[in-house]
Write a protein that holds these residues in place. Structure first.
Motif, PDB file in Angstrom:
ATOM      1  N   THR A  83       0.826  -1.208   0.000  1.00 52.74           N
ATOM      2  CA  THR A  83       0.000   0.000   0.000  1.00 52.74           C
ATOM      3  C   THR A  83       0.858   1.256   0.000  1.00 52.74           C
ATOM      4  N   GLY A  84       0.230   2.365  -0.399  1.00 55.40           N
ATOM      5  CA  GLY A  84       0.844   3.673  -0.267  1.00 55.40           C
ATOM      6  C   GLY A  84       0.301   4.340   0.978  1.00 55.40           C
ATOM      7  N   ASP A  85       1.166   4.560   1.979  1.00 53.03           N
ATOM      8  CA  ASP A  85       0.740   5.106   3.261  1.00 53.03           C
ATOM      9  C   ASP A  85       1.387   6.450   3.531  1.00 53.03           C
ATOM     10  N   SER A  86       0.830   7.163   4.502  1.00 50.95           N
ATOM     11  CA  SER A  86       1.389   8.469   4.852  1.00 50.95           C
ATOM     12  C   SER A  86       1.090   8.826   6.290  1.00 50.95           C
ATOM     13  N   LYS A  87       1.915   9.734   6.823  1.00 53.28           N
ATOM     14  CA  LYS A  87       1.677  10.328   8.124  1.00 53.28           C
ATOM     15  C   LYS A  87       2.146  11.784   8.100  1.00 53.28           C
ATOM     16  N   VAL A  88       1.566  12.586   8.979  1.00 46.89           N
ATOM     17  CA  VAL A  88       2.000  13.978   9.145  1.00 46.89           C
ATOM     18  C   VAL A  88       3.060  14.008  10.242  1.00 46.89           C
ATOM     19  N   ALA A  89       4.178  14.669   9.959  1.00 47.96           N
ATOM     20  CA  ALA A  89       5.279  14.777  10.919  1.00 47.96           C
ATOM     21  C   ALA A  89       5.364  16.206  11.442  1.00 47.96           C
ATOM     22  N   THR A  90       5.545  16.331  12.750  1.00 53.58           N
ATOM     23  CA  THR A  90       5.664  17.641  13.389  1.00 53.58           C
ATOM     24  C   THR A  90       6.947  17.679  14.207  1.00 53.58           C
ATOM     25  N   ILE A  91       7.749  18.713  14.012  1.00 54.09           N
ATOM     26  CA  ILE A  91       9.018  18.866  14.715  1.00 54.09           C
ATOM     27  C   ILE A  91       8.832  19.728  15.964  1.00 54.09           C
TER      28      ILE A  91
END
Length: 614
Positions: free
Chosen positions: A321-329
């Motif tokens: 699958t093509g997956d994603s997440k939002v990253a916050t620094i």
């Protein structure tokens, strides 16, 4: 004729009233021009009056210093007057002098000559009144600048890093001299990624080094001095050799870089780590790694969202699958939001992301293995710590691979490059975002039959995309192509050249706004390491304009330059009251080029109202 006194006194220390005061001053200056011109005419008439001119038959040699001659008696010459003493037959042989003493009874005249033009000894002179400084020029005396290259009178000039000035003009298209990576001897460089750190004016390069000291490295590149200089490479992960298993993005809000990668030492988990650049020694340090997936992560991509102040990370999960997440620094740590699948039908390869700053959304492009490797794209939107996606758009049928994308901040258009496997053509297609949908123009062939994986980025000054790739039709040499847009999503192939006459492998490109260069980094085949090349897209240096030349100058000669608050008196055909900008060739134009210079007060005089690059 009386000259109307000025009442306006604009000053930048009073920003609230500055615009109004400046408008008043502009109106008063428009009135001032005809008044002072009339005053000059009156002065010239007075200077030509019988009492102000005289003839002499004294023998004088053209030159500076003290001179004595006899002129007619009864003249109105007094000490302190400025006079011109010209050879009556050929007035170009002349001297400008200050009257020291005059005896109206005998005609004896003593002067001090400050400037001489021409040469020779003559006994027929005409003496007339002049002024020390031509008041028609409307400029102040100021230090001259050294010219770099020839400069034409009245042209807009740019200020260079070394303090010299050059006439505004487009740069020559092409690459500079390659500079070698600080890699271990005998190593090979692959999977190069990079990003420009605008807070520190540095480029951070991410790359894999194999064969010798194998692993994932980051190194800081300083391009500010005109020649690329590297810091010391930092090992992020030892042993990583998997292609397309890492990426990097820059957090504009916090001045940090985010590196995402596949950790082959930890069951191929996907991880993220925060890097901080130190400009003191061009080093980079990293915090602790955070896992974003415990599955097998590949084809990893990340990009920064300047509207929502977060990063989007996308990857191929377990080749399914093509997956994603939002990253916050936060500080030197990174956290990841909820998992969101954008392609659940099969393995998702060659993922690339580009952010649209106009609408605050991402264009996501990828190869869908479950659908015969078609090229597909969709719109991604960050909300808080999660992302959502629109519907898929198929832009390339058949087998396609090696996707790369960039966004035009001038045209509001994305361009994707990819290889069409059947023909081996390298192609490019332009896309726009409409809500959560994608619209596309017609794809063009960038290289027929010689396409390979390419990298692309955008130069906003030249308003062009630079595509760099390995040309299979030309011994694998490094090749660069400039693309421009017209009529929305129509792509034009403007220029193509070989930037490296050697077989290259990996490649990456990013724009450096501080120098206007495109920074190209490549791996060199045959285990010859990597290189950095500065590439010029032909952009004009108008964004660093400084002033307008008050005189012509050759290379290395001194050149007087008028700047803010001063007049350029050597223009032609100006429209009184019109605002003027500088174009790519250093000419003044009423067309808004984004670089405002000043306002016209006569057909020949331009008041410089803006300050830039000073």
């Amino acid at each position: 004729m009386a000259i109307t006194p000025f009442t306006a006194n604009p000053h930048r220390s009073d920003p609230d009233n500055f615009p109004v005061e400046m408008d008043v001053l502009v109106a008063e200056l428009i009135q001032f021009i005809p008044e002072v011109n009339q005053a000059i005419d009156d002065m010239n008439v007075a200077a030509a009056a019988p009492g102000m001119t005289a003839a002499s038959t004294s023998s004088l040699t053209v030159g500076t210093g003290s001179k004595s001659l006899t002129v007619e008696t009864g003249k109105q010459l007094v000490p302190g007057m400025e006079v011109v003493i010209a050879f009556t037959t050929t007035p170009t042989n002349r001297m400008i002098a200050t009257v020291d003493d005059y005896n109206s009874g005998t005609g004896a005249l003593d002067v001090t000559v400050s400037k001489a033009e021409g040469s020779g000894t003559f006994a027929a002179w005409t003496v007339s009144l002049t002024v020390a400084f031509p008041i028609t020029s409307f400029v102040s005396a100021k230090p001259a600048r050294t010219a770099s290259g020839s400069i034409t009178l009245g042209k807009v000039v740019a200020l260079n890093d070394d303090g010299t000035v050059s006439q505004i003009a487009p740069k020559a298209i092409g690459a500079g001299t390659p500079v070698s990576f600080p890699q271990d001897a005998g190593s090979r460089i692959q999977s190069v990624r990079q990003v420009y750190d605008s807070g520190n004016d540095r480029t951070v390069i991410l790359y894999q080094q194999v064969l010798v000291s194998t692993g994932l490295y980051a190194v800081v590149l300083n391009n500010s001095g005109g020649t690329p200089v590297y810091g010391t490479p930092v090992l992020i992960l030892s042993g990583l050799t998997t292609d397309n298993a890492s990426d990097i993005s820059y957090d504009e809000e916090l001045g940090k870089v985010l590196v995402v990668y596949r950790d082959t030492s930890d069951t191929d988990n996907g991880k993220g780590i925060v890097g901080t650049v130190d400009t003191g020694d061009d080093s980079i340090s990293f915090g602790s790694a955070t896992t974003f997936t415990t599955g097998v992560a590949s084809d990893i991509a990340c990009e920064y969202d300047s509207v929502n102040k977060a990063h989007l990370v996308a990857w191929n999960e377990n080749a399914t699958t093509g997956d994603s997440k939002v990253a916050t620094i936060s500080g030197t740590s990174v956290s990841f939001g909820a998992l969101q699948t954008f392609n659940g039908t099969g393995s998702t390869k060659d993922i690339c992301l580009s952010f649209n700053s106009f609408v605050g959304k991402f264009l996501v492009a990828y190869r869908d293995e479950a659908e015969t490797d078609e090229g597909r794209s969709m719109v991604g939107t960050i909300s808080g710590t999660s992302a959502s996606y629109g519907s898929e758009y198929t832009f390339a049928n058949g087998i396609n691979q090696f996707f790369s994308s960039a966004f035009s901040t001038v045209d509001n258009v994305h361009v994707i490059t990819y290889k069409e496997n059947t023909s081996s053509d390298l192609k490019a297609i332009a896309m726009t975002i409409n809500g959560t949908s994608v619209n596309a123009g017609a794809a063009i062939v960038v290289d027929s039959g010689g396409g390979n994986s390419a990298a692309i980025d955008y130069d906003p000054i030249a308003d062009k995309f630079l595509v760099v790739y390995r040309d299979q039709n030309n011994s694998g040499y490094g090749t660069a192509v400039l693309l421009s847009l017209s009529a929305g999503t129509t792509i034009n192939n403007d220029n193509s050249d070989t930037f490296r006459s050697a077989s290259i492998s990996a490649r990456a490109v990013s724009y450096d706004p501080s120098t206007g260069d495109m920074i190209v980094n490549t791996g060199i085949s045959s285990n010859s390491g990597g290189e950095t090349v500065r590439y010029s897209t032909g952009a004009s240096n108008k964004s660093t304009w400084f002033g307008i030349a008050l005189e012509a100058a050759n290379d290395t000669e001194e050149c007087l330059v008028a700047t803010i608050g001063e007049f350029s008196p050597d223009q032609t055909g100006l429209v009184v009251g019109a605002t003027y900008y500088v174009d790519d060739n250093g000419d003044l134009t009423q067309t808004n080029t984004g670089e405002k210079v000043g306002k016209a007060f006569s057909a020949t005089h331009l008041l410089i109202t803006e300050a830039n690059a000073a």
